[in-house]
Design a protein around this motif. Structure first.
Motif, short mmCIF file in Angstrom:
data_model
loop_
_atom_site.label_atom_id
_atom_site.label_comp_id
_atom_site.label_asym_id
_atom_site.label_seq_id
_atom_site.Cartn_x
_atom_site.Cartn_y
_atom_site.Cartn_z
N GLN A 134 99.75 37.35 48.85
CA GLN A 134 99.73 38.21 47.77
C GLN A 134 100.26 37.73 46.50
OE1 GLN A 134 101.17 42.10 48.32
NE2 GLN A 134 99.97 42.46 50.16
N LEU A 181 97.89 34.89 45.12
CA LEU A 181 96.80 35.74 44.78
C LEU A 181 97.03 36.42 43.24
CD1 LEU A 181 93.91 36.83 45.26
CD2 LEU A 181 94.94 39.02 45.84
N SER A 220 93.70 46.43 46.27
CA SER A 220 92.93 45.19 46.16
C SER A 220 92.36 44.83 44.78
CB SER A 220 92.14 45.08 47.44
OG SER A 220 91.07 46.34 47.18
N THR A 271 95.84 42.58 50.43
CA THR A 271 95.80 41.10 50.27
C THR A 271 94.12 40.64 50.81
OG1 THR A 271 97.83 40.79 51.51
CG2 THR A 271 96.81 38.87 51.47
N GLY A 301 91.67 42.57 50.54
CA GLY A 301 90.58 42.88 49.34
C GLY A 301 90.82 42.12 48.28
N GLY A 302 92.10 41.65 47.87
CA GLY A 302 92.19 40.94 46.61
C GLY A 302 91.74 39.62 46.77
N TYR A 303 91.69 38.99 47.90
CA TYR A 303 91.04 37.71 48.09
C TYR A 303 89.56 37.70 48.16
CZ TYR A 303 95.27 35.00 48.43
OH TYR A 303 96.52 34.20 48.37
N GLN A 334 87.83 39.92 46.56
CA GLN A 334 87.32 39.96 45.07
C GLN A 334 87.40 38.58 44.47
OE1 GLN A 334 87.48 42.47 42.53
NE2 GLN A 334 87.60 44.30 43.79
N ARG A 335 88.38 38.03 44.94
CA ARG A 335 88.46 36.55 44.27
C ARG A 335 87.16 35.62 44.71
NH1 ARG A 335 91.80 34.07 40.84
NH2 ARG A 335 91.60 31.93 41.02
N GLN A 374 84.48 36.91 42.72
CA GLN A 374 84.64 36.51 41.16
C GLN A 374 84.05 34.90 41.28
OE1 GLN A 374 88.52 37.60 39.90
NE2 GLN A 374 88.03 39.68 39.94
N LYS A 411 81.05 34.00 38.80
CA LYS A 411 81.20 32.93 37.71
C LYS A 411 80.52 31.86 37.86
CE LYS A 411 85.70 34.56 36.44
NZ LYS A 411 87.20 34.51 36.69
N VAL A 462 92.89 33.20 54.23
CA VAL A 462 93.88 34.30 54.11
C VAL A 462 93.29 35.68 54.78
CG1 VAL A 462 95.16 35.71 52.53
CG2 VAL A 462 94.96 33.15 52.06
#
Lengths: 120, 684
Positions: free
Chosen positions: A13, A16, A102, B484, B486-488, B490-491, B494, B498, B512
């Motif tokens: 995290q 990130l 997220s 975590t 979800g965040g990755y 998303q990344r 993106q 891009k 991850v």
């Protein structure tokens, strides 16, 4: 360029947030627990601190108090998976309380908001 | 009568006077001539004749009559009458003196005989009394089983007149349904050896029942063999002996009993059993507070005289084991039996003036001797009981009437004696207490049932609360990895959006996500472990093996953290009924906890020992110990002092140990560090 300290024990995290915020043009430093965060604040100047609460060694609540006792004006955003710390009055001294998601948009907006109000 | 005697004496001299006068005249006129001599001779002859006739007449009148009187007197004397009629021997002084003397002698003898008769009567009475007081009955019968003699106590006890007994066959007087006595009599007739039958039940045709020791022996009278039966009536002795053991026996067995119907049945069995109180029938009514009625609850007794005789015969010479009878009883036995059906259908309102309600209200026994004419008995009760004499006794527990017992002798019509009533009263006190304790036991049991239900509900809600806690905890616990992931994700999106060609970044993000997914799975499996129902444990395991297995699994970690592990294992440890993998899980969790609490160069000690029928496992560490505040919550689910812990480790440990019927406790050692102690039972 604003300097932001990300305090988060979860390595993935933390990384990130760092990546995302760097992408947005911030300078990011990391700490993996409260103790580390207090050390860093002591030695460096930050424009904002993103603080997790549940961490080993020293948790976010304790770190919050210690950071504020050193620099009363430093903006702090509490960013935690737990919503129940909202009722802990210690967290009221922070500038914002954001629940982890997220989707980092809420966090990013809050950072923008606080930094812009400070710069005025 | 003196005149009559003088007259008779005078009559005797009348011829003499006449003769004298004639001779005087003849002398003066000088008739003594030769011619006259013939006349004189004639006159003399006449004189003699008259004199003889007079004597004969007097003899006849006096002597013969007197002899007759004497003869009559003797005749009466023979008959024992010693009185003499006054006028019969009047004037006969000598004779009457003799007779009077004789009369005195007679009277004397009479007194003598009379006094001897008194003696004999006294003697007779004395012996009769002895025979009565030993209460033995004597019967003598001939070869044809006809009764020749019966003593008084026999006829009194069996309420028979002598003519009902003598010349009747013995089998006309008794029901010999068991055949035991008839067989014994035949045996004695053949072999001549005496036989004693102990505790024999006898029921006479006029329905008088006794228990007696019967001695049968052979005697020879005037060349003919006769059989003598001596019966020692031990009915009351048996009853009293039995009564003592009965009450304790019944109450003991009732106390163990919680089936109210069986308790009631036992009580009435005691009231009716021949060796108990011996009533023919008994019924029991209990008062129902809710409906305010006195309800028929139980009845014991035959439906007919045939059944009664059958029962009486069946138990002849045997002791009824009431407790045995009670154990045989099951509530299903309530079915059938006309008498029982009748009693069960009876309900008396508390407000009614039925006799049974009176007994209940007044807490007083009623002994009804003539139900048909007794005004205290209401018509309904009279018809229901259908017998002249009965007794109704209240069942009083504490100060409260809880019901009544009614008993009668419908089939043998035996009178209810005072001692029967006393025994029944004593017994009902015991019975009432037994019923009451059984009822309270039932109440307690019902309450327990309710409490258990409530407890189950609490446990259920507790479980639900636990589920809630689990849900809340899971929500938080999985939030971090989800964020975590979800965040990755998303990344990655993106990066793709891009149009950045950065496979290294995407691979990194994906790995991850993978790691965090694995973490999520682990969290979930932890939760599943805790909520999984306990397995059926059937293996027997050596705890030392489980410990060794666990330690070898963690060997590398110990080395890495520089922790020393020391084992103190009891070699003779008995096998414990357990699930190998679950206990391994327990040891893993405990050792891991110990490791987390132990600093570098610390020591963890694991020991096993035997304590009676239990085995004890101890896991000690040299860490900082457990905060006193935390000790009580230590085993609660989701309680944790670790930042990254789920808080299920020790909860799982406790659940597994409980499933094994064991105990787990945690203490701080005085010398520092914590000690977890597991106690497990060893199967016998």
């Amino acid at each position: 360029m604003s300097r932001i300290l990300v305090v988060e024990d979860e390595q993935h995290q933390r990384e990130l947030y760092a990546m995302e915020l760097e992408d947005d043009g911030y300078e990011v430093e990391q700490a993996s627990n409260g103790k580390e965060a207090v050390e860093k604040v002591k030695n460096n100047k930050y424009d904002l601190v993103i603080l997790d609460i549940r961490m080993p060694e020293m948790d976010g609540i304790e770190a919050l108090g210690k950071i504020l006792s050193r620099d009363k004006k430093i903006p702090i955003i509490i960013y935690t998976a737990y919503s129940n710390y909202k009722s802990n009055f210690m967290t009221w001294t922070a500038d914002a309380y954001v629940t982890k998601s997220s989707n980092l948009d809420e966090l990013k907006n809050k950072i923008k908001e606080i930094l812009s109000s400070r710069s005025v | 009568m003196i005149n009559r005697r003088l007259l008779i004496q005078f009559l005797f001299y009348v011829p003499d006077i006449i003769l004298g006068s004639i001779l005087y005249f003849l002398h003066h006129e000088d008739y003594f001539s030769s011619g006259m001599i013939n006349y004189i001779i004639l006159i003399l002859i006449v004189y003699l004749a008259v004199k003889v006739l007079l004597h004969i007449w007097v003899y006849k009148v006096f002597v013969i009559n007197q002899i007759e009187s004497v003869r009559r007197y003797i005749h009466n004397f023979k008959k024992g009458k010693f009185s003499l009629k006054e006028n019969e021997l009047r004037g006969q002084r000598y004779l009457s003196e003799i007779i009077n003397e004789l009369t005195d002698v007679g009277r004397h003898f009479e007194n003598m005989v009379a006094s001897q008769k008194d003696e004999i009567d006294k003697f007779k009475e004395f012996y009769n009394n002895i025979v009565l007081s030993v209460s033995s009955y004597f019967l003598v019968i001939n070869q044809k089983n006809e009764i020749i003699f019966a003593n008084k106590s026999f006829s009194t006890n069996f309420n028979l007149a002598n003519e009902d007994i003598v010349n009747n066959s013995i089998s006309d007087l008794f029901y010999f349904s068991g055949g035991k006595i008839a067989d014994a009599i035949e045996n004695v007739k053949k072999k001549g050896e005496s036989i004693v039958l102990r505790q024999t039940r006898l029921l006479s045709k006029n329905r008088i029942a006794i228990i007696a020791d019967v001695k049968i022996s052979r005697i020879t009278m005037q060349g003919e063999n006769q059989i003598v039966l001596v019966m020692d009536d031990i009915t009351s002795k048996c009853r009293k002996d039995y009564q003592i053991s009965l009450i304790s026996q019944i109450s003991e067995s009732i106390q163990k009993d919680d089936e109210i119907d069986r308790v009631l049945f036992s009580i009435l069995t005691a009231v009716t059993s021949g060796s108990g109180l011996g009533f023919n029938r008994a019924m029991l009514f209990l008062y129902d507070l809710a409906s305010e009625t006195l309800d028929g609850k139980m009845a014991v007794g035959p439906d007919s005289i045939e059944e009664a005789v059958q029962i009486w015969g069946a138990v002849q010479g045997e002791k009824i084991d009431i407790v045995k009878k009670m154990e045989d009883y099951s509530p299903g036995d309530r079915k059938g039996g006309f008498f029982l059906e009748q009693v069960l259908s009876k309900h008396y309102k508390y407000t009614s003036d039925a006799l049974f309600v009176k007994v209940l209200k007044e807490q007083r026994a009623y002994h009804i001797k003539d139900a048909w004419n007794d005004t205290r008995v209401d018509p309904d009760t009279r018809e229901f009981v259908g017998v002249g004499e009965f007794i109704a006794v209240p069942l009083v527990a504490g100060n409260r009437s809880i019901g009544i017992i009614v008993a009668d002798n419908k089939y043998n019509h035996a009178p209810i004696w005072q001692d029967n009533i006393e025994l029944l009263s004593i017994f009902t006190v015991q019975a009432a207490l037994s019923i009451e304790s059984c009822k309270s036991l039932t109440t307690v049991r019902n309450q327990m049932e309710k409490i258990k239900l409530r407890q189950d509900a609490i446990v259920e809600s507790e479980k639900m609360a636990a589920v809630g806690r689990i849900a809340a905890h899971i929500a938080h616990e999985i939030r971090n990895p989800l964020v975590t992931v979800g965040g990755y994700a998303q990344r990655i999106i993106q990066t793709v959006n891009k149009g950045l060609k950065n496979p290294e970044s995407i691979k990194n993000a994906a790995s991850v996500i993978l790691k965090e997914s694995e973490r999520l799975e682990k969290i979930l499996s932890n939760v599943m472990d805790f909520t999984r129902p306990s397995p059926y444990i059937r293996e027997f395991n050596n705890l030392n093996e489980i410990i060794n297995d666990t330690v070898s699994l963690l060997q590398n970690v110990f080395q890495e953290r520089k922790i020393t592990i020391q084992l103190f294992l009891e070699k003779e440890i008995p096998l414990v009924k357990s699930d190998f993998n679950q206990l391994k899980q327990v040891m893993l969790n405990l050792v891991q906890n110990a490791m987390d609490a132990t600093p570098q160069d610390g020591v963890i000690k694991i020991s096993t020992e035997i304590d009676g029928d239990k085995v004890i496992i101890r896991v000690k560490d040299t860490g900082s110990g457990i905060d006193e505040d935390h000790l009580k919550n230590l085993f609660e689910p989701f309680f944790t002092t670790k930042v990254t812990g789920v808080g299920l480790g020790l909860a799982v440990v406790r659940k597994i140990i409980n499933d094994h019927n064991g105990e787990i406790t945690a203490v701080n050692n005085p010398e520092g560090g914590a000690e977890f102690r597991i106690i497990l039972p060893v199967p016998i």
